[in-house]
Design a protein around this motif. Structure first.
Motif: not given
Length: 361
Positions: A67-68, A101, A180, A182-185
């Motif tokens: 992920g990121h 990612a 993570t 996604r970054e938006e998490c």
């Protein structure tokens, strides 16, 4: 600074007295980027967590090393914030391009105990609508930042109720997942500015006669608009790179139109991060969210929203922020986007220790 929601455009209970039976309070959190302390109510701030208590972990089996990087997510946001109003420098752009990612931690097993991400800390002294269990005054919220849990493939949320007076030495540093999905998490650290407001129930859940009366009133307002209405082409989103860009274009177009009053947008349910209040079902039909132990209906405890307000709900923008209405630090302060933009955590009003449930819009 406090945050103050403007008075609603009309007193909807004067127009429809029956709505008094469909009233509920909510506490808007108004998160704004800042540096909270461990004893403060916050989003993604340090927690009042005892040094001798195990930190929550995710043990579900799913990819955990891909992920990121969490450090990259935060560095990207700092670079973007520092570069507001100018182009990125060559060094900044090189850093941003390197943040991809990938399988950053190939040795991390899918069944590893992954530290959960601290999402929020809410104190009953600050949040009047935080219905804590008897003897408790603090809620701490965690999630695993991978949308890989359960049949719905969502994040996994953990709630911890505690008595703040029982906490002695505080754990520091506090564990975090290294990556993570996604970054938006990943929420940006914010202080909160709690404000209690009044909400009214979602239109589709009102008594049939009351729903029809409200709808007829709205139609009458539209008929009285001599300037006509802005009508978006339903096929228009295909002309934009993302739905978010389409929404931004529609918001700009609506800003040029005369102000209109809409029950769902202006008079019913407040947008943004909040505690308590009603659930909006603006993307799906209303769905029951009942306690799996005792069967009682579970109201929202916490709403996690992508926006402080959007183009349709602009009337809820705090008075203190009206000169910064297009500032991303005001409109999207936390940087979290779950589901299609909104997630709710529901708890049992009879016993908050019963398993909570999630709903998404």
């Amino acid at each position: 600074m406090t945050r103050t929601t403007p008075l609603r455009p009309v007193d909807v209970e004067v127009l429809f007295p029956a709505l008094a039976a469909h009233r509920r309070t909510a506490t808007r959190l108004h998160p704004r980027r800042g540096v909270p302390g461990a004893g403060d109510s916050s989003v993604a701030g340090p927690l009042l967590w005892p040094v001798d208590e195990p930190w929550p972990v995710c043990t579900a089996v799913h990819p955990k090393g891909t992920g990121h990087r969490l450090t990259d997510v935060r560095l990207r946001r700092r670079i973007q914030e520092d570069a507001r109003g100018r182009d990125f420098t060559e060094d900044e752009q090189r850093l941003l391009d390197s943040m991809t990612a990938a399988g950053h931690f190939p040795d991390m097993r899918d069944d590893a105990a992954l530290p959960m991400l601290a999402v929020a800390q809410l104190s009953a002294r600050d949040i009047p609508d935080l219905m804590a269990p008897e003897g408790h005054d603090l809620l701490q919220v965690f999630w695993c930042p991978f949308e890989a849990h359960g049949s719905d493939r969502t994040i996994d949320v953990v709630l911890k109720w505690r008595r703040s007076a029982d906490v002695g030495a505080v754990l520091t540093p506090q564990p975090e997942p290294p990556v993570t999905g996604r970054e938006e998490c990943v929420p940006t650290t914010c202080v909160v500015h709690p404000e209690q407001v009044v909400e009214h129930e979602y239109l589709g859940l009102l008594d049939e006669g009351l729903e029809e009366a409200v709808s007829a009133w709205e139609e009458g307002l539209l008929d009285d608009d001599d300037d006509g209405d802005y009508e978006a082409d339903p096929a228009a989103p295909a002309n934009y790179a993302t739905y978010e860009r389409y929404e931004a274009a529609m918001a700009a177009a609506r800003a040029e139109e005369p102000d209109e009053i809409d029950y769902m947008s202006d008079l019913s349910i407040a947008p943004g991060w909040k505690v308590g209040g009603f659930a909006s079902w603006h993307l799906t039909d209303p769905a029951p969210v009942d306690c799996q132990v005792c069967g009682i209906a579970m109201p929202p405890l916490l709403t996690v929203d992508q926006w402080e307000c959007d183009g349709a709900s602009r009337s809820w923008l705090p008075i203190e922020d009206r000169d910064a209405a297009n500032d991303p630090r005001v409109i999207d302060p936390v940087g979290v986007h779950l589901g299609r933009g909104l997630m709710r955590v529901h708890t049992c009003p009879t016993d908050p220790f019963h398993p909570h449930r999630l709903s998404f819009q």
